[in-house]
Design a protein around this motif. Structure first.
Motif, PDB file in Angstrom:
ATOM      1  N   MET A   1      -8.208 -11.938   5.555  1.00  0.00           N
ATOM      2  CA  MET A   1      -7.466 -10.672   5.452  1.00  0.00           C
ATOM      3  C   MET A   1      -7.243 -10.105   6.849  1.00  0.00           C
ATOM      4  N   THR A   2      -6.011  -9.713   7.133  1.00  0.00           N
ATOM      5  CA  THR A   2      -5.691  -9.197   8.457  1.00  0.00           C
ATOM      6  C   THR A   2      -6.416  -7.886   8.743  1.00  0.00           C
ATOM      7  N   MET A   5      -5.010  -4.338   7.639  1.00  0.00           N
ATOM      8  CA  MET A   5      -4.976  -3.919   6.250  1.00  0.00           C
ATOM      9  C   MET A   5      -5.905  -2.729   6.030  1.00  0.00           C
ATOM     10  N   TYR A  11      -0.912   4.603  -0.804  1.00  0.00           N
ATOM     11  CA  TYR A  11       0.104   3.639  -0.373  1.00  0.00           C
ATOM     12  C   TYR A  11       1.446   4.208  -0.832  1.00  0.00           C
ATOM     13  N   ILE A 107       0.571  -8.379   7.193  1.00  0.00           N
ATOM     14  CA  ILE A 107      -0.006  -7.997   5.909  1.00  0.00           C
ATOM     15  C   ILE A 107       0.916  -8.524   4.807  1.00  0.00           C
ATOM     16  N   GLY A 109       1.344  -8.724   0.735  1.00  0.00           N
ATOM     17  CA  GLY A 109       0.898  -8.300  -0.583  1.00  0.00           C
ATOM     18  C   GLY A 109       1.667  -9.003  -1.674  1.00  0.00           C
ATOM     19  N   ASP A 128      -3.007 -10.828   1.355  1.00  0.00           N
ATOM     20  CA  ASP A 128      -3.944  -9.857   1.923  1.00  0.00           C
ATOM     21  C   ASP A 128      -4.317  -8.762   0.934  1.00  0.00           C
ATOM     22  N   TYR A 129      -3.471  -8.528  -0.074  1.00  0.00           N
ATOM     23  CA  TYR A 129      -3.834  -7.595  -1.127  1.00  0.00           C
ATOM     24  C   TYR A 129      -3.143  -8.004  -2.426  1.00  0.00           C
TER      25      TYR A 129
END
Length: 213
Positions: A1-2, A5, A11, A107, A109, A128-129
């Motif tokens: 994961m970066t 993030m 969000y 990132i 998603g 990453d998410y």
């Protein structure tokens, strides 16, 4: 994961059908001032020049606040403007393709709706998410499949931030945070309110005051 993030928070997701072009940057600035930890530029219109202009302005706003800007669906646009990442739906590029285009620090998603098997596959790849939902009736994507809050808890073992989306307001967000949502993605529940900054602050406070406990 970066490392870019965010961990938890609001969000903010824009919608070109909700926000006029001459208001979008100011609206996002208000959301950032209220504590939004990440912004997504969502615009399905075919005018590439217009979309690039708006995206560049939003990126500048996010950079002023030190927050990531994510581009919805469009890997090419994200690369052109140097955005922080991209969000991919079911029919978009794969996370691996996006990673190749955007680099290791981007990132990425992915939409999972209520599909844990898809979430497992994406968690083992370049995502990453993981975004789940819709959890409530949505003005933006009313036809999207509904999801139970239980999926957020079940996805906890996958080790990636869990994003909840779909009809979320300051009233119903606490239940999703308690269920395991790390980030609350909001469109109408934020940008259709009279005081965007105050609403963003309310969402932010839900994490700060222990709605997850």
């Amino acid at each position: 994961m970066t490392e870019r993030m965010p961990g938890q928070g609001l969000y903010a997701i824009t919608d070109s059908q909700l926000l006029p072009d001459d208001r979008i940057v100011d609206a996002v600035e208000q959301a950032l001032a209220g504590g939004a930890v990440m912004v997504q530029y969502r615009d399905k219109r075919p005018d590439d020049e217009l979309r690039r202009s708006i995206a560049e302005q939003l990126l500048a706003a996010c950079q002023r606040w030190g927050r990531p800007l994510i581009v919805n669906d469009d890997v090419a646009l994200a690369r052109q403007i140097g955005a922080d990442g991209v969000h991919l739906g079911l029919e978009d590029s794969t996370p691996e393709e996006a990673r190749e285009q955007l680099g290791p620090g981007a990132i990425i998603g992915v939409t999972c709706h209520d599909d844990l098997e898809r979430a497992r596959e994406q968690a083992s790849g370049s995502a990453d998410y993981l975004a789940f939902g819709r959890f409530f009736p949505s003005a933006t994507k009313g036809s999207a499949p509904s999801a139970s809050a239980d999926v957020l808890g079940q996805a906890g073992a996958l080790g990636l931030p869990r994003v909840a989306i779909g009809g979320i307001t300051t009233d119903n967000a606490p239940s999703l945070i308690r269920a395991g949502a790390d980030l609350i993605a909001v469109i109408h529940g934020l940008f259709s309110t009279q005081d965007i900054e105050a609403t963003a602050r309310e969402f932010t406070q839900l994490f700060a005051t222990g709605a997850s406990s």
